[in-house]
Design an enzyme around this catalytic site. Structure first.
Site, mmCIF file in Angstrom:
data_model
loop_
_atom_site.group_PDB
_atom_site.id
_atom_site.type_symbol
_atom_site.label_atom_id
_atom_site.label_comp_id
_atom_site.label_asym_id
_atom_site.label_seq_id
_atom_site.Cartn_x
_atom_site.Cartn_y
_atom_site.Cartn_z
ATOM 1 N N LYS A 57 -0.393 -8.239 -12.746
ATOM 2 C CA LYS A 57 -1.542 -8.620 -11.912
ATOM 3 C C LYS A 57 -2.842 -8.350 -12.659
ATOM 4 O O LYS A 57 -3.771 -9.159 -12.627
ATOM 5 C CB LYS A 57 -1.507 -7.835 -10.591
ATOM 6 N N GLN A 101 0.018 -1.491 -4.002
ATOM 7 C CA GLN A 101 1.346 -1.934 -4.434
ATOM 8 C C GLN A 101 2.427 -1.250 -3.590
ATOM 9 O O GLN A 101 2.458 -0.029 -3.476
ATOM 10 C CB GLN A 101 1.533 -1.615 -5.932
ATOM 11 N N ASP A 124 -3.128 -9.651 0.044
ATOM 12 C CA ASP A 124 -1.689 -9.779 0.298
ATOM 13 C C ASP A 124 -1.428 -10.365 1.687
ATOM 14 O O ASP A 124 -0.274 -10.646 2.042
ATOM 15 C CB ASP A 124 -0.994 -8.408 0.205
#
Ligand code: NDP
Length: 299
Positions: A57, A101, A124
């Site tokens: 990422k 994460q 997300d």
């Protein structure tokens, strides 16, 4: 379009590259207006797979010209310290996209952490506000994996209207949001899961079959109706260390009209959509219409 030797390959790697190029161009247009998209990724502990994902990422966002902050915290970080870190990033004007994460180390409550993320930075798409926006058709941020599934279909000209879309897996990250996106495209959606009776038969009725399960090669070739489109979201590591999907690729491609491979399918699309979401969040914060900076429409 079907090849006589098997299904058409839905090339997620190439498609993701096209998306990344477009996002980079959008970032350049944003920069002309004094906006540099900023992505913060919080990594707690030392899970090797998570470390790899975070590195990827970081690299993607750097290549797109974004500001990138990776915040690494020790596994023993307390819930309140992690929540404080999220609050700090919520308040940071340079950061437009923020993700923690997952999975988090044992002892940390990921639901509570996710709820702390400012919805407009939740790239997300997991906060309650963004889930609600998806269900009600409001303006929000869509989870990257289902967004990537729709994007790859769009770019190959595969329409969902009136089609029977069968999704195996009902997670908040993939299955459920994908069902909403498919419904919004006027598909008839069937959700399957571990309690589904006769999964094979449900799959055989699909015009578009999506596997997001986490069981290597669960979906067999003869579960795929001739002419169906197959999206394999699964990422599993085989005993030989190689990545395998949730679909028996070799079997399925004998029947399908089109199929995504693993690797090189939905995985790269997911990464690309994170960049898209971050640039979109930056544009929205600056009050700039996405259509003013985008070179191609995005689903
Ligand atoms: P989850 O474990 O959260 O959900 C799995 C789902 O599959 C559940 O709904 C579960 O049913 C269902 N399931 C499990 N076993 C079976 C079975 N034997 N038959 C039918 N359904 C079953 O997984 P995720 O959604 O997070 O991930 C799914 C897969 O996608 C994984 O391989 C993951 O690595 C991959 N993934 C890939 C991404 C990418 O970028 N390509 C991104 C995210 C995930 P139930 O609800 O009844 O328990």
């Amino acid at each position: 379009m079907t090849e006589t030797t098997g299904a058409r390959l839905l090339d997620g790697k190439a498609t993701a590259q096209a998306v990344r190029t477009e996002v980079r161009a959008a970032a350049e247009r944003l920069a002309e207006r004094g906006v540099r998209p900023g992505l913060a990724v919080v990594l707690v502990g030392e899970d090797p797979a998570s470390e790899v994902y975070v590195r990827m990422k970081d690299k993607d966002a750097n290549e797109a010209g974004f500001l990138v902050r990776t915040i690494k915290l020790p596994a023993e970080t307390s819930q309140s310290d992690l929540e404080a870190e999220v609050e700090r990033l919520n308040a940071d004007d340079d950061i437009h996209g923020l993700l923690v994460q997952l999975p988090l180390p044992k002892g940390l409550d990921s639901d509570r952490i996710v709820r702390r993320i400012a919805p407009e930075k939740d790239v997300d798409g997991l906060t309650p506000d963004n889930v609600a926006a998806l269900v009600t058709g409001g303006e929000g941020l869509v989870p990257c994996t289902p967004a990537g599934c729709i994007e790859v279909l769009d770019r190959y000209g595969i329409e969902l209207e009136g089609k029977r879309v069968v999704i195996v897996g009902r997670s908040m990250l993939v299955g459920k949001p994908l069902a909403q996106l498919a419904l919004a495209r006027n598909a008839t959606v069937v959700m399957c899961h571990s309690r589904t009776r006769d999964l094979a038969e449900e799959c055989r009725r699909a015009d578009v079959l999506v596997a997001a399960v986490g069981v290597p090669r669960l979906v067999k070739g003869d579960w795929v109706r001739p002419g169906a489109v197959v999206l394999d979201v699964g990422i599993n590591r085989g005993e030989d260390g190689k990545l395998v999907g949730d679909v028996d690729y070799e079997g399925a491609r004998q029947h399908a009209d089109a199929i995504t491979p693993v690797p090189g399918g939905i995985g790269p699309m997911t990464r690309a959509m994170l960049l898209h979401n971050t640039a979109l969040a930056a544009a929205r914060k600056a009050g700039i219409a996405w259509s003013d900076v985008a070179t191609a429409p995005m689903g």
